[in-house]
Design a protein around this motif. Sequence first.
Motif, PDB file in Angstrom:
ATOM      1  N   GLY A   1       0.718  -1.055  -0.025  1.00  0.00           N
ATOM      2  CA  GLY A   1       0.014   0.039  -0.033  1.00  0.00           C
ATOM      3  C   GLY A   1       0.842   1.130   0.202  1.00  0.00           C
ATOM      4  O   GLY A   1       1.841   1.335  -0.881  1.00  0.00           O
ATOM      5  N   LEU A   2       0.646   2.180   0.980  1.00  0.00           N
ATOM      6  CA  LEU A   2       1.111   3.351   1.022  1.00  0.00           C
ATOM      7  C   LEU A   2       2.763   3.402   2.172  1.00  0.00           C
ATOM      8  O   LEU A   2       3.145   4.220   2.466  1.00  0.00           O
ATOM      9  N   SER A   3       2.650   2.110   2.440  1.00  0.00           N
ATOM     10  CA  SER A   3       4.024   1.995   3.426  1.00  0.00           C
ATOM     11  C   SER A   3       5.061   1.209   2.764  1.00  0.00           C
ATOM     12  O   SER A   3       5.184   0.317   2.239  1.00  0.00           O
ATOM     13  N   LEU A   4       6.292   1.592   3.435  1.00  0.00           N
ATOM     14  CA  LEU A   4       7.501   1.128   3.265  1.00  0.00           C
ATOM     15  C   LEU A   4       8.157   0.328   4.528  1.00  0.00           C
ATOM     16  O   LEU A   4       7.823   0.912   5.398  1.00  0.00           O
ATOM     17  N   PHE A   5       8.564  -0.759   4.254  1.00  0.00           N
ATOM     18  CA  PHE A   5       9.093  -1.494   5.587  1.00  0.00           C
ATOM     19  C   PHE A   5      10.677  -1.749   5.411  1.00  0.00           C
ATOM     20  O   PHE A   5      10.924  -2.119   4.402  1.00  0.00           O
ATOM     21  N   MET A   6      11.245  -1.479   6.598  1.00  0.00           N
ATOM     22  CA  MET A   6      12.815  -1.282   6.565  1.00  0.00           C
ATOM     23  C   MET A   6      13.354  -1.851   7.734  1.00  0.00           C
ATOM     24  O   MET A   6      12.889  -1.725   8.873  1.00  0.00           O
ATOM     25  N   VAL A   7      14.308  -2.650   7.512  1.00  0.00           N
ATOM     26  CA  VAL A   7      15.008  -3.206   8.772  1.00  0.00           C
ATOM     27  C   VAL A   7      16.529  -2.398   8.782  1.00  0.00           C
ATOM     28  O   VAL A   7      16.987  -2.298   7.561  1.00  0.00           O
ATOM     29  N   ASP A   8      16.863  -1.832   9.989  1.00  0.00           N
ATOM     30  CA  ASP A   8      18.209  -1.142   9.723  1.00  0.00           C
ATOM     31  C   ASP A   8      19.276  -1.915  10.239  1.00  0.00           C
ATOM     32  O   ASP A   8      19.144  -3.096  10.442  1.00  0.00           O
ATOM     33  N   SER A   9      20.605  -1.313  10.297  1.00  0.00           N
ATOM     34  CA  SER A   9      21.755  -1.986  10.315  1.00  0.00           C
ATOM     35  C   SER A   9      21.888  -2.469  12.042  1.00  0.00           C
ATOM     36  O   SER A   9      22.709  -3.269  12.206  1.00  0.00           O
ATOM     37  N   ASP A  10      20.803  -2.177  12.887  1.00  0.00           N
ATOM     38  CA  ASP A  10      21.050  -2.662  14.153  1.00  0.00           C
ATOM     39  C   ASP A  10      19.795  -3.544  14.394  1.00  0.00           C
ATOM     40  O   ASP A  10      19.387  -3.806  15.546  1.00  0.00           O
ATOM     41  N   SER A  11      18.995  -3.786  13.474  1.00  0.00           N
ATOM     42  CA  SER A  11      18.014  -4.847  13.232  1.00  0.00           C
ATOM     43  C   SER A  11      16.807  -4.022  14.113  1.00  0.00           C
ATOM     44  O   SER A  11      15.717  -4.860  14.419  1.00  0.00           O
ATOM     45  N   ARG A  12      16.345  -2.676  13.807  1.00  0.00           N
ATOM     46  CA  ARG A  12      15.490  -2.212  14.337  1.00  0.00           C
ATOM     47  C   ARG A  12      14.285  -2.289  13.064  1.00  0.00           C
ATOM     48  O   ARG A  12      14.818  -2.255  11.831  1.00  0.00           O
ATOM     49  N   VAL A  13      13.060  -2.346  13.116  1.00  0.00           N
ATOM     50  CA  VAL A  13      11.768  -2.568  12.005  1.00  0.00           C
ATOM     51  C   VAL A  13      11.180  -1.281  11.975  1.00  0.00           C
ATOM     52  O   VAL A  13      10.694  -0.783  13.241  1.00  0.00           O
ATOM     53  N   TYR A  14      11.091  -0.723  10.917  1.00  0.00           N
ATOM     54  CA  TYR A  14      10.329   0.581  10.613  1.00  0.00           C
ATOM     55  C   TYR A  14       9.179   0.251   9.538  1.00  0.00           C
ATOM     56  O   TYR A  14       9.305  -0.466   8.596  1.00  0.00           O
TER      57      TYR A  14
ATOM     58  N   GLY B   1       8.086  10.091   3.680  1.00  0.00           N
ATOM     59  CA  GLY B   1       9.116   9.567   4.381  1.00  0.00           C
ATOM     60  C   GLY B   1       8.829   9.632   5.756  1.00  0.00           C
ATOM     61  O   GLY B   1       9.931   9.386   6.667  1.00  0.00           O
ATOM     62  N   LEU B   2       7.573   9.995   6.386  1.00  0.00           N
ATOM     63  CA  LEU B   2       7.458   9.976   7.980  1.00  0.00           C
ATOM     64  C   LEU B   2       7.297   8.672   8.437  1.00  0.00           C
ATOM     65  O   LEU B   2       6.594   7.656   7.726  1.00  0.00           O
ATOM     66  N   GLU B   3       7.799   8.633   9.600  1.00  0.00           N
ATOM     67  CA  GLU B   3       7.806   7.164  10.231  1.00  0.00           C
ATOM     68  C   GLU B   3       6.493   6.875  10.817  1.00  0.00           C
ATOM     69  O   GLU B   3       6.002   7.684  11.788  1.00  0.00           O
ATOM     70  N   LEU B   4       6.104   5.814  10.510  1.00  0.00           N
ATOM     71  CA  LEU B   4       4.565   5.407  11.027  1.00  0.00           C
ATOM     72  C   LEU B   4       4.901   4.618  12.202  1.00  0.00           C
ATOM     73  O   LEU B   4       4.121   4.704  13.226  1.00  0.00           O
ATOM     74  N   TRP B   5       5.813   3.546  12.351  1.00  0.00           N
ATOM     75  CA  TRP B   5       5.997   3.061  13.571  1.00  0.00           C
ATOM     76  C   TRP B   5       7.439   2.523  13.508  1.00  0.00           C
ATOM     77  O   TRP B   5       8.203   2.233  12.600  1.00  0.00           O
ATOM     78  N   SER B   6       7.846   1.972  14.694  1.00  0.00           N
ATOM     79  CA  SER B   6       9.209   1.292  14.999  1.00  0.00           C
ATOM     80  C   SER B   6       9.212   0.424  16.151  1.00  0.00           C
ATOM     81  O   SER B   6       8.490   0.449  16.771  1.00  0.00           O
ATOM     82  N   ASN B   7       9.972  -0.823  15.891  1.00  0.00           N
ATOM     83  CA  ASN B   7      10.083  -1.765  16.619  1.00  0.00           C
ATOM     84  C   ASN B   7      11.365  -2.232  16.781  1.00  0.00           C
ATOM     85  O   ASN B   7      12.178  -2.404  16.069  1.00  0.00           O
ATOM     86  N   SER B   8      11.860  -1.906  18.053  1.00  0.00           N
ATOM     87  CA  SER B   8      13.401  -2.311  18.572  1.00  0.00           C
ATOM     88  C   SER B   8      13.321  -3.574  19.451  1.00  0.00           C
ATOM     89  O   SER B   8      14.273  -3.715  20.081  1.00  0.00           O
ATOM     90  N   GLU B   9      12.325  -4.271  19.548  1.00  0.00           N
ATOM     91  CA  GLU B   9      12.104  -5.485  20.452  1.00  0.00           C
ATOM     92  C   GLU B   9      13.222  -6.601  19.897  1.00  0.00           C
ATOM     93  O   GLU B   9      13.709  -7.542  20.749  1.00  0.00           O
ATOM     94  N   LEU B  10      13.432  -6.632  18.620  1.00  0.00           N
ATOM     95  CA  LEU B  10      14.588  -7.605  18.006  1.00  0.00           C
ATOM     96  C   LEU B  10      15.872  -7.044  17.843  1.00  0.00           C
ATOM     97  O   LEU B  10      16.680  -7.376  17.025  1.00  0.00           O
TER      98      LEU B  10
END
Length: 392
Positions: free
Chosen positions: A292-305, A312-321
Amino acid sequence: MKSWCKNLLAASLSVALLSACSSKDDEVKINPLPEIQEIVSPDINWETSVGDGVGDYYSRLRPAINYGKIYAGSRDGEVIAIDQKTHEQLWEQDLTQVIKDAGFDKDFLLASGLTVSRHKVFAGGEAGVLVALDEATGKPLWQVQTGGELISTPTVGDDLVVVTTVNGSIEAYDVDSGKRRWIVENSLPPLTLRGTGAVNYEGGGFFAGTADGKVQVVVQQNGQIAWETPIYKPKGGNEFSRLADVDMKPLLSGGKLFAVSYNGNLVSMDARSGRVLWSRKYSSFHELAESGLSLFMVDSDSRVYAIDKRNGLELWSNSELLNRTLTSPAVIDNYVIVGDYEGYLHFINRTSGVIEGRVRVDSDGLYVQPVVVDGKIYVQGRSGTLAEVTLP
């Protein structure tokens, strides 16, 4: 909790001087497996083994699904085709034997995923040899020596198959004959990540990231660069801080291109002109996923966005992993899925960012982006396990 050297966890760098990990500042803590409230219960519907795994090597083996078959390979060059419905093995081919029979005195060493298109299976390895097999029988059709190691997946566009080498070149070969049609040479900075992104193809152009932080498009017909745009300009007083590789396959969607660099930026660009539409500060060497209108990304420290594609506005982030060496993300139904170094496949609600399910596939770890086809998930682990995962 275990501690790992952040330099190695981030990227498997290609120079020995970065192997020193004695400083406490370089160590990071790996988050333990988080407790979750299970909403969805994924199931391993079928699994088999392909070869003996990849050991400690940097091999991102990934299956391909096409023509009603599952194609997968092992590091030592074994390639198999399996019927997608019955899971019966249809054929097997030894790529090392194929290239030795053709006069190459080397082992194939498959390092990335297979590409299946134009009724052919394309595979490249660390020996720098690109091979084409008949998809129905596994019969070798042609093989060619390229200009360097091949550690990313080949890309097919119309009548060409294109590969990127660790030397920075982009090379195009005729899909039917293997004859080289053109080559684009890109210079490398003094230090790069151990990896190359595959190119993407659309509308007569091959879109590629470079090791010095650029995205370029190469015209299929003649190999000329149509445009080249930096998405991040390297900064810093040492070579590590100046790493800016675009070490992923640019994502094309709706006339726009999305790409991310290590130590750099996530950008949206106009695919025709290369004009940057928006830019946000992120660091990643992973593939992007979208829905849809969302991109999903894993950064170099394994946060998920989750990020809004429009601005380019952040909808949510998850740093549990955090620091669990996550794979690139994929999307199925209402979930973003990522694998981790302990072999768990995590299901994250793509609207809320909450982990709602998981299943363990390979205790040796999952390091490669899952493949989603026909409502099923295909993953290949480091031990050689190939699994088909389904949702209830």
